[in-house]
Design a protein around this motif. Structure first.
Motif, PDB file in Angstrom:
ATOM      1  N   THR A  19      25.169 -26.621 -31.943  1.00 22.54           N
ATOM      2  CA  THR A  19      25.418 -27.258 -33.231  1.00 22.54           C
ATOM      3  C   THR A  19      24.293 -28.223 -33.570  1.00 22.54           C
ATOM      4  O   THR A  19      23.639 -28.777 -32.693  1.00 22.54           O
ATOM      5  N   LYS A  20      24.085 -28.385 -34.830  1.00 25.92           N
ATOM      6  CA  LYS A  20      23.076 -29.326 -35.306  1.00 25.92           C
ATOM      7  C   LYS A  20      23.731 -30.659 -35.613  1.00 25.92           C
ATOM      8  O   LYS A  20      24.917 -30.730 -35.913  1.00 25.92           O
ATOM      9  N   HIS A  21      22.944 -31.723 -35.552  1.00 25.24           N
ATOM     10  CA  HIS A  21      23.504 -32.984 -36.019  1.00 25.24           C
ATOM     11  C   HIS A  21      23.091 -33.188 -37.482  1.00 25.24           C
ATOM     12  O   HIS A  21      22.224 -32.490 -38.006  1.00 25.24           O
ATOM     13  N   ILE A  22      23.749 -34.146 -38.110  1.00 26.74           N
ATOM     14  CA  ILE A  22      23.448 -34.474 -39.503  1.00 26.74           C
ATOM     15  C   ILE A  22      22.364 -35.545 -39.495  1.00 26.74           C
ATOM     16  O   ILE A  22      22.597 -36.645 -39.007  1.00 26.74           O
ATOM     17  N   PRO A  23      21.166 -35.250 -40.021  1.00 24.01           N
ATOM     18  CA  PRO A  23      20.092 -36.266 -39.999  1.00 24.01           C
ATOM     19  C   PRO A  23      20.476 -37.471 -40.856  1.00 24.01           C
ATOM     20  O   PRO A  23      21.138 -37.332 -41.879  1.00 24.01           O
ATOM     21  N   HIS A  24      20.013 -38.642 -40.433  1.00 19.14           N
ATOM     22  CA  HIS A  24      20.438 -39.856 -41.135  1.00 19.14           C
ATOM     23  C   HIS A  24      19.915 -39.906 -42.565  1.00 19.14           C
ATOM     24  O   HIS A  24      20.564 -40.443 -43.454  1.00 19.14           O
ATOM     25  N   ASP A  25      18.730 -39.320 -42.802  1.00 22.37           N
ATOM     26  CA  ASP A  25      18.232 -39.384 -44.182  1.00 22.37           C
ATOM     27  C   ASP A  25      19.038 -38.453 -45.097  1.00 22.37           C
ATOM     28  O   ASP A  25      19.313 -38.803 -46.259  1.00 22.37           O
ATOM     29  N   LEU A  26      19.463 -37.322 -44.563  1.00 19.57           N
ATOM     30  CA  LEU A  26      20.336 -36.443 -45.344  1.00 19.57           C
ATOM     31  C   LEU A  26      21.702 -37.114 -45.566  1.00 19.57           C
ATOM     32  O   LEU A  26      22.281 -37.029 -46.655  1.00 19.57           O
ATOM     33  N   ALA A  27      22.185 -37.778 -44.530  1.00 20.93           N
ATOM     34  CA  ALA A  27      23.470 -38.479 -44.664  1.00 20.93           C
ATOM     35  C   ALA A  27      23.396 -39.534 -45.762  1.00 20.93           C
ATOM     36  O   ALA A  27      24.311 -39.660 -46.589  1.00 20.93           O
ATOM     37  N   LEU A  47      36.952 -33.651 -45.786  1.00 25.66           N
ATOM     38  CA  LEU A  47      36.399 -32.288 -45.818  1.00 25.66           C
ATOM     39  C   LEU A  47      35.510 -32.057 -44.603  1.00 25.66           C
ATOM     40  O   LEU A  47      34.747 -32.952 -44.224  1.00 25.66           O
ATOM     41  N   PRO A  48      35.552 -30.875 -44.007  1.00 23.43           N
ATOM     42  CA  PRO A  48      34.612 -30.558 -42.926  1.00 23.43           C
ATOM     43  C   PRO A  48      33.197 -30.381 -43.478  1.00 23.43           C
ATOM     44  O   PRO A  48      33.018 -30.055 -44.650  1.00 23.43           O
ATOM     45  N   VAL A  49      32.221 -30.600 -42.615  1.00 19.66           N
ATOM     46  CA  VAL A  49      30.820 -30.305 -42.926  1.00 19.66           C
ATOM     47  C   VAL A  49      30.418 -29.102 -42.076  1.00 19.66           C
ATOM     48  O   VAL A  49      30.692 -29.076 -40.874  1.00 19.66           O
ATOM     49  N   TYR A  50      29.776 -28.133 -42.724  1.00 19.52           N
ATOM     50  CA  TYR A  50      29.467 -26.877 -42.057  1.00 19.52           C
ATOM     51  C   TYR A  50      27.969 -26.663 -41.844  1.00 19.52           C
ATOM     52  O   TYR A  50      27.155 -27.041 -42.680  1.00 19.52           O
ATOM     53  N   ASP A  51      27.645 -26.020 -40.720  1.00 19.54           N
ATOM     54  CA  ASP A  51      26.344 -25.394 -40.538  1.00 19.54           C
ATOM     55  C   ASP A  51      26.657 -23.912 -40.353  1.00 19.54           C
ATOM     56  O   ASP A  51      27.050 -23.494 -39.262  1.00 19.54           O
ATOM     57  N   GLY A  52      26.505 -23.142 -41.428  1.00 20.06           N
ATOM     58  CA  GLY A  52      27.019 -21.776 -41.405  1.00 20.06           C
ATOM     59  C   GLY A  52      28.533 -21.845 -41.354  1.00 20.06           C
ATOM     60  O   GLY A  52      29.151 -22.473 -42.207  1.00 20.06           O
ATOM     61  N   ASP A  53      29.144 -21.241 -40.329  1.00 22.31           N
ATOM     62  CA  ASP A  53      30.594 -21.380 -40.235  1.00 22.31           C
ATOM     63  C   ASP A  53      31.008 -22.292 -39.072  1.00 22.31           C
ATOM     64  O   ASP A  53      32.167 -22.286 -38.669  1.00 22.31           O
ATOM     65  N   HIS A 103      33.696 -33.865 -52.261  1.00 22.01           N
ATOM     66  CA  HIS A 103      32.939 -32.633 -52.514  1.00 22.01           C
ATOM     67  C   HIS A 103      31.488 -32.937 -52.879  1.00 22.01           C
ATOM     68  O   HIS A 103      30.569 -32.218 -52.455  1.00 22.01           O
ATOM     69  N   ALA A 104      31.275 -34.005 -53.653  1.00 22.94           N
ATOM     70  CA  ALA A 104      29.901 -34.375 -54.032  1.00 22.94           C
ATOM     71  C   ALA A 104      29.066 -34.709 -52.780  1.00 22.94           C
ATOM     72  O   ALA A 104      27.876 -34.377 -52.705  1.00 22.94           O
ATOM     73  N   ILE A 105      29.711 -35.341 -51.809  1.00 24.41           N
ATOM     74  CA  ILE A 105      29.013 -35.677 -50.556  1.00 24.41           C
ATOM     75  C   ILE A 105      28.790 -34.424 -49.720  1.00 24.41           C
ATOM     76  O   ILE A 105      27.685 -34.166 -49.220  1.00 24.41           O
ATOM     77  N   ALA A 106      29.851 -33.629 -49.552  1.00 22.87           N
ATOM     78  CA  ALA A 106      29.769 -32.438 -48.706  1.00 22.87           C
ATOM     79  C   ALA A 106      28.775 -31.425 -49.258  1.00 22.87           C
ATOM     80  O   ALA A 106      28.091 -30.722 -48.484  1.00 22.87           O
ATOM     81  N   ASP A 107      28.658 -31.351 -50.579  1.00 19.53           N
ATOM     82  CA  ASP A 107      27.715 -30.396 -51.178  1.00 19.53           C
ATOM     83  C   ASP A 107      26.282 -30.674 -50.732  1.00 19.53           C
ATOM     84  O   ASP A 107      25.483 -29.743 -50.579  1.00 19.53           O
ATOM     85  N   VAL A 108      25.947 -31.934 -50.531  1.00 18.76           N
ATOM     86  CA  VAL A 108      24.597 -32.273 -50.063  1.00 18.76           C
ATOM     87  C   VAL A 108      24.428 -31.897 -48.584  1.00 18.76           C
ATOM     88  O   VAL A 108      23.364 -31.440 -48.162  1.00 18.76           O
ATOM     89  N   LEU A 109      25.508 -32.068 -47.822  1.00 23.15           N
ATOM     90  CA  LEU A 109      25.416 -31.855 -46.372  1.00 23.15           C
ATOM     91  C   LEU A 109      25.514 -30.389 -45.971  1.00 23.15           C
ATOM     92  O   LEU A 109      25.001 -29.992 -44.916  1.00 23.15           O
ATOM     93  N   ASN A 110      26.171 -29.572 -46.809  1.00 22.12           N
ATOM     94  CA  ASN A 110      26.468 -28.187 -46.441  1.00 22.12           C
ATOM     95  C   ASN A 110      25.365 -27.191 -46.749  1.00 22.12           C
ATOM     96  O   ASN A 110      25.575 -25.992 -46.720  1.00 22.12           O
ATOM     97  N   ARG A 111      24.196 -27.643 -47.099  1.00 21.95           N
ATOM     98  CA  ARG A 111      23.179 -26.692 -47.498  1.00 21.95           C
ATOM     99  C   ARG A 111      22.308 -26.268 -46.325  1.00 21.95           C
ATOM    100  O   ARG A 111      22.373 -26.881 -45.259  1.00 21.95           O
TER     101      ARG A 111
END
Lengths: 136, 136, 136, 136
Positions: C2-10, C101-107, C128-136
């Motif tokens: 699994t990947k972590h969520i980078p702080h700048d993306l967060a 909401l969960p945050v996904y990397d693929g599934d 959803h506005a937050i997750a949309d940035v993280l889920n890409r």
């Protein structure tokens, strides 16, 4: 038979503590608990730092729970001494520095007083001002 | 910009709460907290049951934490309603029955009042007696 | 892996959440946690009530812990339903109303988002506005 | 009269902390709390160890709760010193090593900053970078 601390006497004692805190220019938390360690009265003087609230409670609790001034245990809980770690030996923290005093009815402990916010000497002076009203 | 609740005003409000509790013949715990939910003043009237202490604190905390009377949430946290379980959704319990009221400076919440010990109607009447002194 | 969520993306995602909260005129707490349920980034918008902080955390935690939106469990935890009481079945509260909401990397679930402060619909829109940035 | 920390200023301060952490090559948790010790903003830089999250929170909390840098208490809580055990004298741990700083509005404490993840000197340098943005 133990007596409880009447609420009007508790508030009178709190007011004596407030007067002493003002005289000493200390922003302090003042707590009174009953013989079961449960809060009877409290006031935070001059918006004292909120971190002092629970320390005041725990000094009063310690004095009622062990029927001795909180500072009584300072030496014996030190590393290498006979009760090392006693201050963390139960789920609720005990406080081993000064500012907690038992409240007496004759020689029976019926409560505790706790003060936090200033130097130990000031905390103790304010605690005595409160206890003096309650111990009569 | 928010103000804090001065200790002398808090004690005046506590005394108004004591008077109302005596009038209603209720043995109650009376709590006032600041805008961060931290205790400012407290008294337990006529040796009220010690189980009421923390409920009074948590009513005052709830009013400050969510900026609404504690009873505001009663319907929406019920089974089948939109915020089911909210009263236990954080580490500290929120109270969803009456007796907790926000304290205002204009329209800014600067604290909370909580009363526990009697029927809800009495708790609320005593809480209003306290809040009326603080909200002026 | 699994990947972590980078702080700048967060922080970019938090900013997207702030913008949505401002658009909806909601004073809200916004939390992002990693795949272990541990906080990555947080902001409290417009001095939102402090009672919303931990609820936002726990919504994000719930989404990561059970790998589903927090509101997914609402029906099955009701009295009489198959998972009655699940929201209190572990030491940390799970939240069963919307806004997590969960945050996904693929599934693969690699984190969670939680929002608290407004009506459920607003909390969900901001999440959803937050997750949309993280889920890409 | 105290002010709250606006969320956009908090995020600007967090960004200054991130920049300092990157400069010092530290993977750190950065927390900002309000005057009541409640979280305002947070970020965990470069997937810092999750054990640093709560230490950062508690440093910020300590600075707000006692209105002093967390490291201020290090000597007085040592064995044999006057406040032995103070760091565990309340239910929430206080942190007595460096990395926690008060946030000021004039000479009134309106919040706290906490940083955890590196050596104390680095934590303190990052905390100062954050506080410098908030204290102006």
């Amino acid at each position: 038979m133990t007596k409880h601390i009447p609420h009007d006497l508790a508030l009178e004692a709190i007011n004596a503590g407030v007067a002493k805190a003002k005289e000493l220019k200390q922003r302090s938390s003042l707590s009174i608990v009953d013989g079961g360690g449960h809060l009877v009265a409290f006031v935070r003087v001059d918006d004292a730092a909120f971190g002092t609230i629970e320390i005041a409670h725990n000094k009063a609790f310690t004095a009622a729970a062990l029927r001795a001034p909180s500072g009584h245990w300072m030496e014996t809980v030190q590393p290498g001494a006979s009760l090392f770690g006693m201050e963390r030996a139960a789920s609720r923290p005990l406080v081993v520095f000064g500012g907690g005093l038992p409240v007496y009815d004759g020689d029976v402990v019926i409560g505790g007083v706790g003060v936090s916010g200033g130097p130990i000497e000031a905390d103790e002076a304010i605690a005595h001002a409160i206890a003096d009203v309650l111990n009569r």
